[in-house]
Design a protein around this motif. Structure first.
Motif, PDB file in Angstrom:
ATOM      1  N   UNK A 125       0.849  -1.372   0.060  1.00 42.95           N
ATOM      2  CA  UNK A 125       0.010   0.055  -0.175  1.00 42.95           C
ATOM      3  C   UNK A 125       0.786   1.322  -0.116  1.00 42.95           C
ATOM      4  N   UNK A 126       1.960   1.070   0.185  1.00 44.49           N
ATOM      5  CA  UNK A 126       3.019   2.140   0.324  1.00 44.49           C
ATOM      6  C   UNK A 126       3.650   2.393  -1.125  1.00 44.49           C
ATOM      7  N   UNK A 127       3.335   1.578  -2.048  1.00 40.22           N
ATOM      8  CA  UNK A 127       3.622   1.665  -3.267  1.00 40.22           C
ATOM      9  C   UNK A 127       5.190   1.049  -3.820  1.00 40.22           C
ATOM     10  N   UNK A 128       5.811   0.542  -2.662  1.00 33.01           N
ATOM     11  CA  UNK A 128       6.964  -0.077  -2.675  1.00 33.01           C
ATOM     12  C   UNK A 128       6.816  -1.417  -2.905  1.00 33.01           C
ATOM     13  N   UNK A 131       9.236   3.499  -5.334  1.00 33.45           N
ATOM     14  CA  UNK A 131       9.667   3.985  -4.160  1.00 33.45           C
ATOM     15  C   UNK A 131      10.159   2.747  -3.459  1.00 33.45           C
ATOM     16  N   UNK A 132      11.418   3.027  -3.032  1.00 27.30           N
ATOM     17  CA  UNK A 132      12.031   1.762  -2.424  1.00 27.30           C
ATOM     18  C   UNK A 132      12.493   2.539  -0.731  1.00 27.30           C
ATOM     19  N   UNK A 133      12.938   1.836   0.063  1.00 28.24           N
ATOM     20  CA  UNK A 133      13.501   2.321   1.549  1.00 28.24           C
ATOM     21  C   UNK A 133      14.735   3.232   1.275  1.00 28.24           C
ATOM     22  N   UNK A 184      12.082   0.450 -12.748  1.00 29.64           N
ATOM     23  CA  UNK A 184      11.694  -1.163 -12.438  1.00 29.64           C
ATOM     24  C   UNK A 184      12.604  -2.062 -12.876  1.00 29.64           C
ATOM     25  N   UNK A 185      13.546  -1.759 -13.844  1.00 31.83           N
ATOM     26  CA  UNK A 185      14.382  -2.793 -14.309  1.00 31.83           C
ATOM     27  C   UNK A 185      15.371  -3.280 -13.179  1.00 31.83           C
ATOM     28  N   UNK A 186      15.596  -2.376 -12.161  1.00 34.36           N
ATOM     29  CA  UNK A 186      16.408  -2.862 -10.980  1.00 34.36           C
ATOM     30  C   UNK A 186      15.528  -3.459 -10.086  1.00 34.36           C
TER      31      UNK A 186
END
Length: 629
Positions: A177-180, A281-283, A290-292
């Protein structure tokens, strides 16, 4: 079983049921707000773990802003993409993974060139699953373990001209739900087929191992793939963007592509151009291509360093959701004080440390579900404890106020410090004062009970106030009299002096009080006081209802001195021993007369007695007589 134990047992059972209900509800897809909390806690745990160097297995060839500026357009023309694939293929990678959706036709020549390039080496192409809603859905049919797979309406596949020369994998990721992205599904299904994910296809090709789909896990050869119960791969990020080795596709067009970054490695070609690629988004990074994300999943599969969140971990989560709140409630019930709170806080910190330790070592224990299971019952139980503690405090305060009406404050404080005070008799010196109303028995025959009660209440209040002001302890009111001790809870050098001053003040106070009474009552009332000093035996008397008192010859003499005073037309009689000990020789407003050697009833020896009288000014006695008349 005591009532409190029953209450604690009920609280523990309800707490266990609450924890089990929270876990089951969340496991069945309810309480979705916990997913957002878990995503936030996962980000925090990832940041606490810190950046980690990834296994050097994957190289990303990024179609980035530099490439777009060179060509002046995006998407990249098929002919240019063919050049990139050819340049990579000549350095013999393990596999070339194209994370681009080749679903639309391009220029005929460019498509033909790309088809020939894809046929030249082991290649995996990306496809996409189209779902009926914005988020993945779970099938409800009972078709065994595959029923839990994300069910798509259809698959968006590469053009047949490209797909016939390569294998195809579904590139979708599952975001919280955070998008991550927190996991990548390994298998997808439509009504009639099951497709492998893009990372799983790439890993299987790179390792050269066959894929086996078991009822509750996946196998690559003899290696178990650490998937969740729905065959999704939990992922955790090594660091911010470009932590996984990343090269610009511009190196191909410049002829500067590094052979060492390609040879015998997994190469993923994907877009990272601003506004053209997918970002998450990631921490560590607000915008990771997206490729990473896909390359991270591939690395987990090939290196085997992914997060473990299998059936055993879910069982551990269930136990934590039930046991942690039970332990916390048990600690709060066991120690309803700061000790219990500290112990509960230490357990919470130990659980948090264990959860973080497991996460940093590749085991993803759910934190949100356990917190949701623990916080409400602990908060409710703590609130009830505080409420009950407040009620108990009020009760004890009321008892303390009630006790204050029966025990002197000094004795109360002493008993609070030493509950065994006078459990054994104590021999010591003390001053003893007796006061008694004379004529009260005859008066009680004429007065109504209410008037008599008010009279006694006023007398007792006067004696209590005077004794308390000099530190005396009233051991008991004897109807129309009282006994006052000076020397408890412990002897003091001025016990005798305070007893003398208290006796004189009592004399004056009672005289003043009696002068305020109606004439019919005042004419029938008198009083007498006796005071002595010497050895006593202080002890507790009684069994279920105990009271503190003193016994011995000193007590008897003090009591008999009231008779001696009455016999000699005085109201206050002191023993010579008391006055000597107090070093009292009278005061400016009183007269001491004596000494008198006399016998007291019930005692063989003689006692030396002094009488104290209020000194009256000339004419005062006559004036008092006129007022009385």
């Amino acid at each position: 079983m005591s009532s409190r134990r029953v209450q604690i047992l009920v609280a523990l059972v309800l707490t266990a049921l609450w924890g089990a209900a929270i876990y089951v509800a969340h496991a069945n897809g309810h309480l979705r707000f916990l997913d957002r909390l878990e995503a936030t806690l996962t980000d925090l745990r990832t940041l606490a773990r810190g950046v980690q160097p990834p296994p050097d297995l994957v190289t990303i060839i990024a179609i980035d802003d530099t490439v777009v500026k060179r060509g002046g357009r995006y998407p990249l023309p098929r002919a240019d993409l063919a050049r990139v694939v050819d340049a990579v293929a000549q350095f013999k990678p393990k596999v070339i993974a194209v994370d681009l959706l080749l679903v639309d036709r391009g220029a005929r020549l460019g498509d033909a060139m790309l088809a020939r390039s894809l046929a030249a080496g082991p290649t995996i192409l990306a496809a996409a699953a189209i779902f009926p809603a914005a988020s993945d859905t779970v099938a409800t049919s009972s078709e065994g373990p595959l029923a839990a797979l994300p069910q798509a309406e259809r698959f968006l596949l590469p053009l047949p001209a490209f797909a016939e020369h390569a294998e195809v994998g579904i590139v979708n990721v599952a975001t919280g739900q955070s998008g991550s992205p927190l996991s990548v599904p390994m298998l997808f299904r439509t009504g009639d087929k099951v497709e492998l994910s893009f990372p799983l296809r790439v890993a299987s090709q790179a390792l050269g191992l066959p894929l086996t789909i078991a009822p509750d896990h996946l196998m690559l050869g003899e290696r178990t793939v650490p998937t969740d119960t729905d065959f999704s791969l939990p992922i955790t990020y090594y660091g911010p963007r470009r932590t996984i080795r990343t090269l610009s596709a511009q190196n191909v067009f410049d002829g500067t592509l590094d052979r060492g970054a390609i040879e015998n490695r997994i190469v993923v070609i994907g877009a990272s151009v601003a506004g053209g690629g997918d970002f998450f988004p990631t921490p560590f990074d607000t915008l990771m291509p997206g490729v990473e994300v896909v390359s991270t999943a591939i690395t987990h599969l090939v290196a085997g360093d992914g997060m473990v969140r299998d059936r055993k971990v879910h069982i551990a989560d269930a136990f934590a959701a039930i046991l942690l709140p039970m332990i916390l409630v048990g600690l709060l019930a066991w120690r309803r004080s700061a000790i219990g709170l500290i112990a509960a806080a230490m357990v919470v910190m130990a659980w948090a440390a264990l959860n973080l330790f497991a996460f940093t070592h590749g085991i993803w224990l759910n934190a949100a579900t356990t917190l949701a299971a623990a916080v409400p019952p602990v908060a409710i139980f703590a609130g009830v404890q505080l409420w009950a503690g407040g009620r108990r405090t009020q009760y004890l305060t009321a008892r303390s106020r009630s006790l204050a009406q029966f025990q002197a404050p000094a004795v109360q404080e002493w008993l609070a410090r030493d509950p065994d005070f006078l459990a054994e008799p104590v021999h010591q010196n003390a001053a003893v004062v007796f006061i008694d109303l004379s004529g009260f028995t005859a008066l009680s025959e004429r007065l109504d009970p209410d008037t008599l009660r008010d009279l006694l209440k006023a007398f007792h209040a006067l004696v209590d106030k005077t004794a308390l002001s000099y530190g005396g302890m009233i051991t008991g009111f004897l109807g129309d009299g009282a006994m006052i001790l000076f020397g408890l809870p412990r002897a003091a050098p001025d016990d005798a002096a305070r007893a003398v001053k208290c006796s004189v003040d009592l004399h004056r106070a009672v005289e003043s009080w009696m002068a305020s009474l109606p004439v019919p009552i005042r004419d029938q009332l008198g009083f007498k006081i006796g005071a002595h000093f010497g050895p006593i035996v202080a002890s507790r008397l009684g069994e279920s209802h105990q009271h503190i008192t003193a016994t011995g010859d000193t007590v008897n003499v003090a009591n008999r001195l009231m008779e001696v005073a009455a016999q000699h037309d005085a109201r206050l009689a002191f023993s010579d021993t008391l006055l000597d000990t107090a070093d009292f020789h009278g005061d400016p407003h009183g007269v001491l007369t004596g000494p008198l050697q006399t016998q007291v009833r019930g005692r063989s020896g003689a006692v030396t007695v002094w009488f104290w009288r209020e000194e009256r000014q000339p004419g005062q006695a006559a004036a008092e007589a006129d007022v009385a008349g």
